[in-house]
Design a protein around this motif. Structure first.
Motif, mmCIF file in Angstrom:
data_model
loop_
_atom_site.group_PDB
_atom_site.id
_atom_site.type_symbol
_atom_site.label_atom_id
_atom_site.label_comp_id
_atom_site.label_asym_id
_atom_site.label_seq_id
_atom_site.Cartn_x
_atom_site.Cartn_y
_atom_site.Cartn_z
ATOM 1 N N PHE A 1 -1.460 15.672 20.294
ATOM 2 C CA PHE A 1 -2.103 14.621 19.496
ATOM 3 C C PHE A 1 -1.869 14.886 18.011
ATOM 4 C CE2 PHE A 1 -5.770 13.427 22.623
ATOM 5 C CZ PHE A 1 -4.852 13.274 23.636
ATOM 6 N N THR A 2 -1.760 13.796 17.241
ATOM 7 C CA THR A 2 -1.623 13.910 15.797
ATOM 8 C C THR A 2 -2.567 12.925 15.123
ATOM 9 O OG1 THR A 2 0.710 14.506 16.002
ATOM 10 C CG2 THR A 2 -0.053 13.784 13.844
ATOM 11 N N ILE A 3 -3.401 13.442 14.233
ATOM 12 C CA ILE A 3 -4.326 12.592 13.487
ATOM 13 C C ILE A 3 -3.762 12.356 12.095
ATOM 14 C CG2 ILE A 3 -5.717 14.532 12.623
ATOM 15 C CD1 ILE A 3 -8.201 12.686 12.989
ATOM 16 N N SER A 4 -3.961 11.151 11.585
ATOM 17 C CA SER A 4 -3.503 10.819 10.237
ATOM 18 C C SER A 4 -4.466 9.816 9.626
ATOM 19 C CB SER A 4 -2.078 10.242 10.270
ATOM 20 O OG SER A 4 -2.034 9.065 11.052
ATOM 21 N N ARG A 5 -4.427 9.675 8.308
ATOM 22 C CA ARG A 5 -5.314 8.723 7.644
ATOM 23 C C ARG A 5 -4.616 8.102 6.452
ATOM 24 N NH1 ARG A 5 -10.522 11.791 5.374
ATOM 25 N NH2 ARG A 5 -10.817 9.865 4.177
ATOM 26 N N ASP A 6 -5.119 6.937 6.085
ATOM 27 C CA ASP A 6 -4.670 6.249 4.882
ATOM 28 C C ASP A 6 -5.894 6.118 3.989
ATOM 29 O OD1 ASP A 6 -4.020 4.338 2.923
ATOM 30 O OD2 ASP A 6 -2.549 3.391 4.225
ATOM 31 N N ASN A 7 -5.976 6.932 2.957
ATOM 32 C CA ASN A 7 -7.175 6.940 2.105
ATOM 33 C C ASN A 7 -7.352 5.632 1.352
ATOM 34 O OD1 ASN A 7 -8.001 9.548 2.800
ATOM 35 N ND2 ASN A 7 -6.683 10.488 1.265
ATOM 36 N N ALA A 8 -6.249 4.980 1.006
ATOM 37 C CA ALA A 8 -6.348 3.720 0.261
ATOM 38 C C ALA A 8 -6.957 2.612 1.121
ATOM 39 C CB ALA A 8 -4.977 3.304 -0.243
ATOM 40 N N LYS A 9 -6.707 2.673 2.422
ATOM 41 C CA LYS A 9 -7.190 1.621 3.327
ATOM 42 C C LYS A 9 -8.403 2.062 4.146
ATOM 43 C CE LYS A 9 -2.608 -0.459 3.903
ATOM 44 N NZ LYS A 9 -1.543 -0.835 4.879
ATOM 45 N N ASN A 10 -8.816 3.321 3.989
ATOM 46 C CA ASN A 10 -9.937 3.868 4.766
ATOM 47 C C ASN A 10 -9.704 3.704 6.267
ATOM 48 O OD1 ASN A 10 -11.489 4.768 2.545
ATOM 49 N ND2 ASN A 10 -12.301 2.711 2.229
ATOM 50 N N THR A 11 -8.536 4.088 6.701
ATOM 51 C CA THR A 11 -8.204 4.031 8.116
ATOM 52 C C THR A 11 -7.820 5.416 8.624
ATOM 53 O OG1 THR A 11 -5.885 3.503 7.672
ATOM 54 C CG2 THR A 11 -7.394 1.649 7.978
ATOM 55 N N VAL A 12 -8.032 5.626 9.909
ATOM 56 C CA VAL A 12 -7.625 6.866 10.564
ATOM 57 C C VAL A 12 -6.971 6.493 11.889
ATOM 58 C CG1 VAL A 12 -9.870 7.210 11.690
ATOM 59 C CG2 VAL A 12 -8.359 9.163 11.285
ATOM 60 N N SER A 13 -5.933 7.227 12.246
ATOM 61 C CA SER A 13 -5.212 6.960 13.482
ATOM 62 C C SER A 13 -5.070 8.242 14.293
ATOM 63 C CB SER A 13 -3.826 6.395 13.191
ATOM 64 O OG SER A 13 -3.905 5.156 12.518
ATOM 65 N N LEU A 14 -4.896 8.066 15.589
ATOM 66 C CA LEU A 14 -4.679 9.203 16.484
ATOM 67 C C LEU A 14 -3.507 8.858 17.397
ATOM 68 C CD1 LEU A 14 -5.847 11.988 17.342
ATOM 69 C CD2 LEU A 14 -7.035 10.772 19.181
ATOM 70 N N GLN A 15 -2.402 9.532 17.202
ATOM 71 C CA GLN A 15 -1.244 9.374 18.072
ATOM 72 C C GLN A 15 -1.379 10.368 19.217
ATOM 73 O OE1 GLN A 15 1.367 7.151 17.956
ATOM 74 N NE2 GLN A 15 1.940 8.028 19.935
ATOM 75 N N MET A 16 -1.411 9.852 20.430
ATOM 76 C CA MET A 16 -1.623 10.687 21.609
ATOM 77 C C MET A 16 -0.374 10.640 22.475
ATOM 78 S SD MET A 16 -5.571 9.714 22.519
ATOM 79 C CE MET A 16 -5.194 8.017 22.962
ATOM 80 N N ASN A 17 0.284 11.773 22.619
ATOM 81 C CA ASN A 17 1.494 11.886 23.437
ATOM 82 C C ASN A 17 1.239 12.817 24.619
ATOM 83 O OD1 ASN A 17 2.882 10.279 21.531
ATOM 84 N ND2 ASN A 17 3.490 12.092 20.349
ATOM 85 N N SER A 18 2.110 12.746 25.591
ATOM 86 C CA SER A 18 2.013 13.615 26.778
ATOM 87 C C SER A 18 0.608 13.583 27.357
ATOM 88 C CB SER A 18 2.409 15.049 26.418
ATOM 89 O OG SER A 18 3.718 15.093 25.894
ATOM 90 N N LEU A 19 0.080 12.402 27.523
ATOM 91 C CA LEU A 19 -1.301 12.254 27.984
ATOM 92 C C LEU A 19 -1.482 12.789 29.394
ATOM 93 C CD1 LEU A 19 -2.024 8.816 26.376
ATOM 94 C CD2 LEU A 19 -3.450 10.845 26.086
ATOM 95 N N LYS A 20 -2.661 13.338 29.629
ATOM 96 C CA LYS A 20 -3.017 13.906 30.926
ATOM 97 C C LYS A 20 -4.243 13.184 31.473
ATOM 98 C CE LYS A 20 -1.613 18.497 29.269
ATOM 99 N NZ LYS A 20 -2.055 19.907 29.050
ATOM 100 N N PRO A 21 -4.449 13.200 32.774
ATOM 101 C CA PRO A 21 -5.651 12.564 33.337
ATOM 102 C C PRO A 21 -6.941 13.100 32.714
ATOM 103 C CG PRO A 21 -4.094 13.026 35.079
ATOM 104 C CD PRO A 21 -3.531 13.668 33.838
ATOM 105 N N GLU A 22 -6.965 14.349 32.337
ATOM 106 C CA GLU A 22 -8.172 14.924 31.744
ATOM 107 C C GLU A 22 -8.428 14.416 30.325
ATOM 108 O OE1 GLU A 22 -5.661 16.581 33.215
ATOM 109 O OE2 GLU A 22 -5.254 18.498 32.208
ATOM 110 N N ASP A 23 -7.511 13.638 29.762
ATOM 111 C CA ASP A 23 -7.747 13.005 28.464
ATOM 112 C C ASP A 23 -8.538 11.705 28.608
ATOM 113 O OD1 ASP A 23 -4.413 13.933 27.573
ATOM 114 O OD2 ASP A 23 -6.273 14.891 26.890
ATOM 115 N N THR A 24 -8.798 11.303 29.826
ATOM 116 C CA THR A 24 -9.539 10.073 30.076
ATOM 117 C C THR A 24 -10.941 10.158 29.507
ATOM 118 O OG1 THR A 24 -8.283 9.516 32.060
ATOM 119 C CG2 THR A 24 -10.512 8.610 31.901
ATOM 120 N N GLY A 25 -11.389 9.063 28.888
ATOM 121 C CA GLY A 25 -12.733 9.017 28.340
ATOM 122 C C GLY A 25 -12.857 7.888 27.335
ATOM 123 N N VAL A 26 -14.044 7.777 26.773
ATOM 124 C CA VAL A 26 -14.274 6.837 25.679
ATOM 125 C C VAL A 26 -14.059 7.598 24.375
ATOM 126 C CG1 VAL A 26 -15.907 5.292 24.553
ATOM 127 C CG2 VAL A 26 -15.917 5.518 27.056
#
Length: 123
Positions: A67-92
């Motif tokens: 996983f990689t987290i990133s943000r844009d301070n000018a836009k007040n946004t945050v993103s989470l890129q999730m790769n190689s997902l596993k069943p145990e990553d399931t959730g809210v």
């Protein structure tokens, strides 16, 4: 008041990828850290990743390297890129923002949460 709106959840097969995004809006005097947490059925909410305003990052051991987290301070946004997902990553997955507010004559820091977005990884 600050509102957080998340997007990007869904159903994906194991090994696949998803990208979550979160936008903060409202009376924002400043955003300190932002992050993502998740809660699986029957379990407590746990930290996935956080990022400071200076873009220092912290990850749960279970997602490091995937996983990689990133943000844009000018836009007040945050993103989470999730790769190689596993069943145990399931959730809210919940977006979190720690924001500066004025209360009376003092600066305070308050935590805000999004409504959550479902991520389901099938095996």
């Amino acid at each position: 008041q600050v509102q957080l709106v998340e997007s990007g959840g869904g159903l994906v097969q194991a090994g696949g990828s998803l990208r979550l995004s979160c936008a903060a809006s409202g009376s924002i005097f400043g955003v300190n850290s932002m992050g993502w947490y998740r809660q699986a059925p029957g379990k407590e909410r746990e930290l996935v990743a956080t990022i400071t305003s200076g873009e220092s990052t912290n990850y749960a051991d279970s997602v490091k390297g995937r996983f990689t987290i990133s943000r844009d301070n000018a836009k007040n946004t945050v993103s989470l890129q999730m790769n190689s997902l596993k069943p145990e990553d399931t959730g809210v997955y919940y977006c979190n923002a720690n924001c500066r507010n004025i209360r009376g004559l003092s600066w305070v820091n308050d935590d805000y949460w999004g409504q959550g977005t479902q991520v389901t990884v099938s095996s």
